[in-house]
Design a protein around this motif. Structure first.
Motif, PDB file in Angstrom:
ATOM      1  N   SER A  78       0.833  -1.189   0.000  1.00  0.00           N
ATOM      2  CA  SER A  78       0.000   0.000   0.000  1.00  0.00           C
ATOM      3  C   SER A  78       0.876   1.251   0.000  1.00  0.00           C
ATOM      4  N   PRO A  79       0.361   2.371  -0.527  1.00  0.00           N
ATOM      5  CA  PRO A  79       1.127   3.616  -0.512  1.00  0.00           C
ATOM      6  C   PRO A  79       1.613   3.953   0.895  1.00  0.00           C
ATOM      7  N   ALA A  80       2.843   4.409   0.985  1.00  0.00           N
ATOM      8  CA  ALA A  80       3.434   4.701   2.292  1.00  0.00           C
ATOM      9  C   ALA A  80       4.538   5.731   2.127  1.00  0.00           C
ATOM     10  N   PRO A  81       4.769   6.560   3.155  1.00  0.00           N
ATOM     11  CA  PRO A  81       5.863   7.536   3.076  1.00  0.00           C
ATOM     12  C   PRO A  81       7.214   6.843   3.109  1.00  0.00           C
ATOM     13  N   PRO A  82       8.239   7.441   2.513  1.00  0.00           N
ATOM     14  CA  PRO A  82       9.575   6.836   2.549  1.00  0.00           C
ATOM     15  C   PRO A  82      10.240   7.051   3.900  1.00  0.00           C
ATOM     16  N   ARG A  83      11.288   6.312   4.132  1.00  0.00           N
ATOM     17  CA  ARG A  83      12.074   6.513   5.343  1.00  0.00           C
ATOM     18  C   ARG A  83      12.782   7.862   5.263  1.00  0.00           C
ATOM     19  N   ARG A  84      12.971   8.485   6.413  1.00  0.00           N
ATOM     20  CA  ARG A  84      13.589   9.803   6.453  1.00  0.00           C
ATOM     21  C   ARG A  84      14.998   9.774   7.035  1.00  0.00           C
TER      22      ARG A  84
ATOM     23  N   VAL B 199      21.763  20.528   0.765  1.00  0.00           N
ATOM     24  CA  VAL B 199      20.613  19.848   1.366  1.00  0.00           C
ATOM     25  C   VAL B 199      20.619  18.391   0.938  1.00  0.00           C
ATOM     26  N   VAL B 200      20.134  17.523   1.802  1.00  0.00           N
ATOM     27  CA  VAL B 200      19.885  16.124   1.454  1.00  0.00           C
ATOM     28  C   VAL B 200      18.387  15.966   1.297  1.00  0.00           C
ATOM     29  N   THR B 201      17.983  15.453   0.166  1.00  0.00           N
ATOM     30  CA  THR B 201      16.563  15.309  -0.124  1.00  0.00           C
ATOM     31  C   THR B 201      16.330  13.995  -0.850  1.00  0.00           C
ATOM     32  N   ASN B 202      15.088  13.714  -1.174  1.00  0.00           N
ATOM     33  CA  ASN B 202      14.771  12.600  -2.059  1.00  0.00           C
ATOM     34  C   ASN B 202      13.904  13.129  -3.192  1.00  0.00           C
ATOM     35  N   ARG B 203      13.542  12.267  -4.130  1.00  0.00           N
ATOM     36  CA  ARG B 203      12.802  12.731  -5.300  1.00  0.00           C
ATOM     37  C   ARG B 203      11.374  13.158  -4.975  1.00  0.00           C
TER      38      ARG B 203
ATOM     39  N   ASN C 204       5.893   4.952  -2.452  1.00  0.00           N
ATOM     40  CA  ASN C 204       6.164   6.279  -1.898  1.00  0.00           C
ATOM     41  C   ASN C 204       5.590   7.370  -2.797  1.00  0.00           C
ATOM     42  N   SER C 205       5.786   7.228  -4.106  1.00  0.00           N
ATOM     43  CA  SER C 205       5.273   8.233  -5.044  1.00  0.00           C
ATOM     44  C   SER C 205       3.756   8.304  -4.991  1.00  0.00           C
ATOM     45  N   GLU C 206       3.105   7.144  -4.914  1.00  0.00           N
ATOM     46  CA  GLU C 206       1.647   7.117  -4.846  1.00  0.00           C
ATOM     47  C   GLU C 206       1.154   7.770  -3.559  1.00  0.00           C
ATOM     48  N   TRP C 207       1.901   7.596  -2.481  1.00  0.00           N
ATOM     49  CA  TRP C 207       1.509   8.174  -1.202  1.00  0.00           C
ATOM     50  C   TRP C 207       1.460   9.695  -1.279  1.00  0.00           C
ATOM     51  N   LEU C 208       2.531  10.319  -1.785  1.00  0.00           N
ATOM     52  CA  LEU C 208       2.552  11.775  -1.834  1.00  0.00           C
ATOM     53  C   LEU C 208       1.598  12.305  -2.896  1.00  0.00           C
ATOM     54  N   SER C 209       1.487  11.614  -4.024  1.00  0.00           N
ATOM     55  CA  SER C 209       0.569  12.069  -5.071  1.00  0.00           C
ATOM     56  C   SER C 209      -0.868  12.073  -4.566  1.00  0.00           C
TER      57      SER C 209
ATOM     58  N   ASP D 135      20.452   4.820  -1.112  1.00  0.00           N
ATOM     59  CA  ASP D 135      19.457   5.349  -0.172  1.00  0.00           C
ATOM     60  C   ASP D 135      18.294   6.021  -0.886  1.00  0.00           C
ATOM     61  N   ALA D 136      18.336   6.083  -2.215  1.00  0.00           N
ATOM     62  CA  ALA D 136      17.335   6.823  -2.985  1.00  0.00           C
ATOM     63  C   ALA D 136      17.255   8.266  -2.495  1.00  0.00           C
ATOM     64  N   GLN D 137      18.418   8.847  -2.179  1.00  0.00           N
ATOM     65  CA  GLN D 137      18.505  10.230  -1.714  1.00  0.00           C
ATOM     66  C   GLN D 137      19.517  10.985  -2.566  1.00  0.00           C
ATOM     67  N   GLN D 138      19.511  12.311  -2.417  1.00  0.00           N
ATOM     68  CA  GLN D 138      20.400  13.177  -3.184  1.00  0.00           C
ATOM     69  C   GLN D 138      21.042  14.202  -2.269  1.00  0.00           C
ATOM     70  N   LEU D 139      22.277  14.509  -2.552  1.00  0.00           N
ATOM     71  CA  LEU D 139      22.950  15.639  -1.913  1.00  0.00           C
ATOM     72  C   LEU D 139      23.043  16.732  -2.963  1.00  0.00           C
ATOM     73  N   VAL D 140      22.356  17.845  -2.727  1.00  0.00           N
ATOM     74  CA  VAL D 140      22.307  18.941  -3.689  1.00  0.00           C
ATOM     75  C   VAL D 140      23.075  20.131  -3.118  1.00  0.00           C
ATOM     76  N   VAL D 141      24.034  20.627  -3.892  1.00  0.00           N
ATOM     77  CA  VAL D 141      24.849  21.769  -3.499  1.00  0.00           C
ATOM     78  C   VAL D 141      24.474  22.947  -4.399  1.00  0.00           C
TER      79      VAL D 141
END
Length: 276
Positions: free
Chosen positions: A99-105, A124-128, A192-197, A245-251
């Motif tokens: 089922s749709p669910a938020p990702p780990r933080r 910043v560290v973020t995800n998609r 995760n995408s379905e959860w936020l959408s 981690d399906a995460q990004q470091l954005v500078v």
């Protein structure tokens, strides 16, 4: 019922004028863009098969068919990558998933240490999905007074589409909205995408739904921000993928001397807390 793959192909087809591909004008059309007949001919498949793909009745086109459609639509490299991704998740839609669910933080300690090395820069560290998972004091200075970091779980996508202040903060709001909507397709997981959408659709309205369903691959050019203290900040972005981690470091880096000077003036204000 359509699929993301079918929606993308149809959206690209509707946006192509036949004459740009050297095709003759065939008179009045019921819808804009390239006819199914012409696209099917260019891709070497039947019109009936293309119709099934667009309508979601065929969810598993072969790699060769996907590549042929990319060629027929004259997709660029980023659009081809997106087409292949949509083919993958559309094919997997027939199998049951959670089922749709938020990702780990959680952010790995090594990634947090890397972020600390960038102080007092803007990073910043973020995800998609747009979850802001960790940030430097420079990022807090950049966004102070905008409302982006309000709350315990700040999310850039939610902010862009639901907070009126975002339309002032982002000088090119439409481009920022396209980026955030597109990135939902690349979330840590389909669930995760379905959860936020599902969360955003009722509150963000058709503006969000339209942008997400048209699959506009963003250019990700210069970021222009209207800081609450007055100056326009022009920034370039360097993104490091933490794929495990399906995460990004954005500078974020100043794109010109005026922005560099404005950022230094922000730093002269009372210091905020560092890594969050």
């Amino acid at each position: 019922m359509g699929t993301p793959l079918g929606d993308f192909i149809r959206a690209k087809r509707d946006g192509i004028q036949p004459e740009t591909l050297g095709l003759p004008e065939r008179g009045r059309r019921r819808s804009p863009g390239l006819r199914r007949l012409d696209l099917a001919a260019r891709a070497g498949i039947s019109v009936e098969y293309l119709t099934r793909i667009e309508q979601g009745r065929d969810r598993n086109p072969s790699v060769s068919v996907v590549n042929a459609l990319a060629d027929a639509l004259s997709l660029d490299a980023a659009e081809r990558t997106h087409l292949r991704y949509l083919a993958k998740i559309t094919g997997g839609a027939c199998t049951a998933h959670r089922s749709p669910a938020p990702p780990r933080r959680e952010v790995r300690p090594a990634l947090l240490r890397t972020l600390r090395l960038l102080e007092p820069g803007i990073a910043v560290v973020t995800n998609r999905l747009g979850d802001i998972l960790a940030r430097t004091s420079g990022y807090e200075l950049l966004t102070a007074g905008t409302g982006l970091l309000d709350g315990d779980t700040p999310n850039l996508t939610r902010y862009v589409f639901t907070d009126p202040r975002a339309r002032s903060f982002f000088a090119d709001w439409a481009e920022a909205a396209d980026e955030q909507a597109f990135d939902l397709w690349l979330g840590p997981s389909v669930e995760n995408s379905e959860w936020l959408s599902a969360e955003l659709a009722p509150v963000a309205g058709p503006e969000f739904t339209r942008r997400m369903n048209r699959h506009t691959v963003p250019r990700r050019g210069m970021l222009r921000l209207n800081h609450p203290t007055g100056p326009e900040l022009r920034l370039t972005r360097e993104t490091l993928e933490a794929s495990a981690d399906a995460q990004q470091l954005v500078v974020f880096l100043p794109a010109d001397e005026e922005t560099a000077t404005a950022v230094e003036r922000l730093r002269e204000r009372p210091r905020l807390r560092a890594i969050s």
